[in-house]
Write an enzyme that holds these catalytic residues in place. Structure first.
Site, PDB file in Angstrom:
ATOM      1  N   SER A  57      -8.287 -19.882  74.167  1.00 19.49           N
ATOM      2  CA  SER A  57      -7.572 -19.164  75.237  1.00 19.49           C
ATOM      3  C   SER A  57      -7.975 -19.563  76.645  1.00 19.49           C
ATOM      4  O   SER A  57      -7.325 -19.149  77.610  1.00 19.49           O
ATOM      5  CB  SER A  57      -7.775 -17.663  75.076  1.00 19.49           C
ATOM      6  OG  SER A  57      -6.884 -17.188  74.103  1.00 19.49           O
TER       7      SER A  57
ATOM      8  N   LYS B 187      -5.317 -20.970  78.757  1.00 14.66           N
ATOM      9  CA  LYS B 187      -4.215 -20.188  79.351  1.00 14.66           C
ATOM     10  C   LYS B 187      -4.134 -20.314  80.878  1.00 14.66           C
ATOM     11  O   LYS B 187      -3.051 -20.578  81.412  1.00 14.66           O
ATOM     12  CB  LYS B 187      -4.295 -18.728  78.903  1.00 14.66           C
ATOM     13  CG  LYS B 187      -3.981 -18.558  77.414  1.00 14.66           C
ATOM     14  CD  LYS B 187      -4.337 -17.164  76.905  1.00 14.66           C
ATOM     15  CE  LYS B 187      -3.969 -17.017  75.432  1.00 14.66           C
ATOM     16  NZ  LYS B 187      -4.477 -15.757  74.860  1.00 14.66           N
TER      17      LYS B 187
ATOM     18  N   TYR C   5       1.643 -24.789  72.369  1.00 16.72           N
ATOM     19  CA  TYR C   5       0.578 -23.803  72.535  1.00 16.72           C
ATOM     20  C   TYR C   5      -0.581 -24.077  71.567  1.00 16.72           C
ATOM     21  O   TYR C   5      -1.753 -24.070  71.958  1.00 16.72           O
ATOM     22  CB  TYR C   5       1.149 -22.387  72.334  1.00 16.72           C
ATOM     23  CG  TYR C   5       0.083 -21.320  72.335  1.00 16.72           C
ATOM     24  CD1 TYR C   5      -0.598 -20.989  73.512  1.00 16.72           C
ATOM     25  CD2 TYR C   5      -0.274 -20.656  71.162  1.00 16.72           C
ATOM     26  CE1 TYR C   5      -1.600 -20.018  73.509  1.00 16.72           C
ATOM     27  CE2 TYR C   5      -1.266 -19.689  71.159  1.00 16.72           C
ATOM     28  CZ  TYR C   5      -1.931 -19.381  72.324  1.00 16.72           C
ATOM     29  OH  TYR C   5      -2.926 -18.442  72.323  1.00 16.72           O
TER      30      TYR C   5
ATOM     31  N   TYR D 225      -9.887 -10.364  78.172  1.00 14.11           N
ATOM     32  CA  TYR D 225      -9.250  -9.516  77.170  1.00 14.11           C
ATOM     33  C   TYR D 225      -9.086  -8.103  77.720  1.00 14.11           C
ATOM     34  O   TYR D 225      -8.637  -7.937  78.839  1.00 14.11           O
ATOM     35  CB  TYR D 225     -10.014  -9.579  75.841  1.00 14.11           C
ATOM     36  CG  TYR D 225     -10.024 -10.994  75.292  1.00 14.11           C
ATOM     37  CD1 TYR D 225      -8.834 -11.618  74.944  1.00 14.11           C
ATOM     38  CD2 TYR D 225     -11.192 -11.714  75.174  1.00 14.11           C
ATOM     39  CE1 TYR D 225      -8.819 -12.926  74.474  1.00 14.11           C
ATOM     40  CE2 TYR D 225     -11.180 -13.025  74.697  1.00 14.11           C
ATOM     41  CZ  TYR D 225      -9.993 -13.613  74.353  1.00 14.11           C
ATOM     42  OH  TYR D 225      -9.981 -14.892  73.900  1.00 14.11           O
TER      43      TYR D 225
ATOM     44  N   VAL E 297     -11.703 -17.743  71.724  1.00 16.11           N
ATOM     45  CA  VAL E 297     -12.319 -17.430  70.439  1.00 16.11           C
ATOM     46  C   VAL E 297     -13.143 -18.585  69.877  1.00 16.11           C
ATOM     47  O   VAL E 297     -13.883 -18.411  68.914  1.00 16.11           O
ATOM     48  CB  VAL E 297     -11.299 -16.962  69.367  1.00 16.11           C
ATOM     49  CG1 VAL E 297     -10.699 -15.625  69.737  1.00 16.11           C
ATOM     50  CG2 VAL E 297     -10.235 -18.012  69.147  1.00 16.11           C
TER      51      VAL E 297
HETATM   52  N1  GLU Z   1      -5.445 -19.970  69.093  1.00 15.60           N
HETATM   53  C1  GLU Z   1      -5.800 -18.619  69.277  1.00 15.60           C
HETATM   54  C2  GLU Z   1      -4.589 -17.719  69.189  1.00 15.60           C
HETATM   55  O1  GLU Z   1      -3.637 -17.932  69.861  1.00 15.60           O
HETATM   56  C3  GLU Z   1      -6.468 -18.436  70.609  1.00 15.60           C
HETATM   57  C4  GLU Z   1      -6.958 -17.065  70.744  1.00 15.60           C
HETATM   58  C5  GLU Z   1      -8.009 -16.875  71.806  1.00 15.60           C
HETATM   59  O2  GLU Z   1      -8.807 -17.764  72.138  1.00 15.60           O
HETATM   60  O3  GLU Z   1      -8.018 -15.737  72.299  1.00 15.60           O
HETATM   61  O4  GLU Z   1      -4.566 -16.777  68.433  1.00 15.60           O
END
Ligand code: GLU
Length: 476
Positions: free
Chosen positions: A64, A67, A195, A247, A265
């Site tokens: 993430s 992002k 993504y 988060y 994650v």
């Molecule tokens: N590939 C993971 C998902 O989209 C990334 C989640 C994350 O790092 O929060 O579920």
């Protein structure tokens, strides 16, 4: 000899290693297999200097933390108006994989999965059937952009990508929901593919620190000098990271740590102190929100110990060194005696003056200290002129006091010119702080080294002292 900053970073990594709580992500086998003990920390200063500790060269998937980068790329390309039509900037207060949309059916922000999938959809052509070749081409552009932010060519972890793509039912549901709301203008499968690929790029903590420093520098990568993100875009990305990055605990994060940040994650955290530095941390055991346990703890330490909270307001931390010169070049005033003038003409190249300015905090003290230490072979006496410093924070004070210790060990002399007593006042404040000992952990950079260097109220006094030191040195 390890610098004070290196020693401090070793100290906090040792302190944070003890925490083995949390669990590595296990929704795909590749993440479940990583060494849970992995732990790396990197700091990239505004001028590109990197400090690294532990597993700073171990690669892990960005997840993430991608992002904010894709959001920056979309804003760079399309501008605010077009991006804001499709993605909001409000914290959702919900889990990252909720389908949180506002009353215009826009994902609430680009840091949740719905917003991130919507973000990459904007990079793709607005047609219903996007070929694999086109996705590959857009992905190449995305890798080029991320790599420019990191200052190094990044590569895909194809095993992670394969697993993400084959297990991502929830993300697939999110993409098709957005499509059903009529807000996704491209092929949802192509957006998902892009993504998953972006989440599967491999990075190190050094990379994250450089990306963080690039954001901190208004979009200019301090290692390569390239402006990779437009300045207004960097400002927007940092704002969204501040309110939506960690988060669902954004409020607590901003109050206690106060650094715009994003975690993934894969165990990474990227944090940034605007105008000053970037931080990259890796430790794969996650808490229940999906944030790296040691990563969070390390950020808390860095913020508290080094005074890095973004609202620890200060000025001019980037231009701390006003000038550096040999004392022979000092412009002598009327009040200087014949003796001082005589000494000046003989001590050329042996006494260096470092004029500092602004309010002295960690970043400024770090660059001053680095310079004073790098020059150590070029002088016998270092005079640090604090005449233009108004405020010196506890961390910067300890760092400046450490110059004495370092030079003493080499048989050299450190001196401070402090006509307004700023350093002394700071030391006295520290003694008062000691009334509440818990506030000041002695082993951190806030800890107190009781030996003040020679402090003088004018450059002329410092010069006499330098002469006495050199005479004594020659005699001995
Ligand atoms: N590939 C993971 C998902 O989209 C990334 C989640 C994350 O790092 O929060 O579920």
């Amino acid at each position: 000899m390890a610098s004070l900053v290196d020693r401090y970073l070793s100290h906090i990594t040792t302190a944070c290693t003890a925490d083995r709580s949390g669990a590595v992500a296990d929704y795909i086998p590749e993440l479940a297999q990583v060494d849970p003990e992995g732990y790396g920390l990197s700091l990239c200063m505004h001028d590109g200097q990197i400090y690294s500790r532990g597993d700073s060269t171990v690669e892990f998937t960005i997840q993430s933390i991608s992002k904010p980068l894709s959001y920056a790329m979309a804003l760079n390309r399309l501008g605010y108006v077009r991006v804001d039509e499709k993605i909001g900037v409000e914290p959702s207060g919900e889990a990252f994989n909720e389908i949180s949309v506002d009353d215009r059916m826009r994902p609430k922000n680009p840091m949740i999965n719905a917003g991130a999938i919507q973000t990459v959809s904007l990079l793709l052509p607005p047609v219903r059937d996007v070929s694999a070749q086109t996705v590959g081409h857009v992905f190449d552009e995305l890798v080029t952009f991320y790599s420019a932010c990191a200052g190094r060519r990044l590569a895909l972890d194809s095993a992670v990508y394969g697993s993400e793509a084959s297990t991502g039912s929830r993300n697939r549901a999110i993409a098709y929901m957005l499509d059903s709301f009529g807000v996704m203008d491209t092929d949802p499968e192509a957006a998902l593919d892009l993504y998953y690929r972006q989440c599967s790029l491999r990075v190190t903590t050094d990379d994250l620190a450089v990306i963080g420093a690039t954001l901190a520098n208004g979009g200019a990568n301090p290692r390569t000098g390239r402006q990779v993100i437009a300045q207004e875009v960097a400002q927007r990305v940092l704002s969204v990271m501040t309110t939506c990055g960690m988060y669902d605990g954004a409020g607590d994060w901003v109050t206690s740590v106060g650094l715009p940040a994003k975690s993934g994650v894969g165990g990474g955290i990227l944090a940034t102190l605007p105008g000053q530095l970037g931080i990259g941390i890796y430790s794969p055991r996650l808490d229940r929100h999906g944030n790296s346990v040691r990563g969070i703890d390390t950020c808390r330490h860095l913020s508290t110990d080094l005074g890095l909270h973004m609202f620890n307001l200060n000025r001019e931390s980037r231009v701390t060194i006003r000038s550096i010169y040999d004392i022979g070049a000092f412009e002598v005033g009327e009040e200087w005696s014949g003796r001082e003038r005589g000494y000046l003409s003989t001590c050329r190249d042996q006494v260096k003056v470092y004029e500092l300015q602004g309010d002295l905090t960690f970043s400024g003290a770090e660059s001053a200290l680095r310079r004073i230490e790098a020059d150590m072979d070029d002088y016998v006496v270092a005079i640090v002129d604090l005449s233009r410093i108004d405020v010196i924070d506890p961390v910067a004070r300890t760092m400046m006091l450490s110059v004495k210790h370092t030079l003493d060990e080499r048989g050299q002399l450190a001196m401070v010119v402090d006509p307004d007593g700023v350093l002394r006042a700071s030391v006295e404040r520290h003694r008062e702080d000691q009334v509440v000992p818990d506030l000041v952990a002695p082993e951190t950079l806030r800890g107190f080294d009781p030996t003040l260097p020679h402090v003088h109220s004018s450059m002329a006094d410092a010069v006499i002292d330098a002469e006495a030191f050199q005479l004594e040195r020659r005699a001995g």
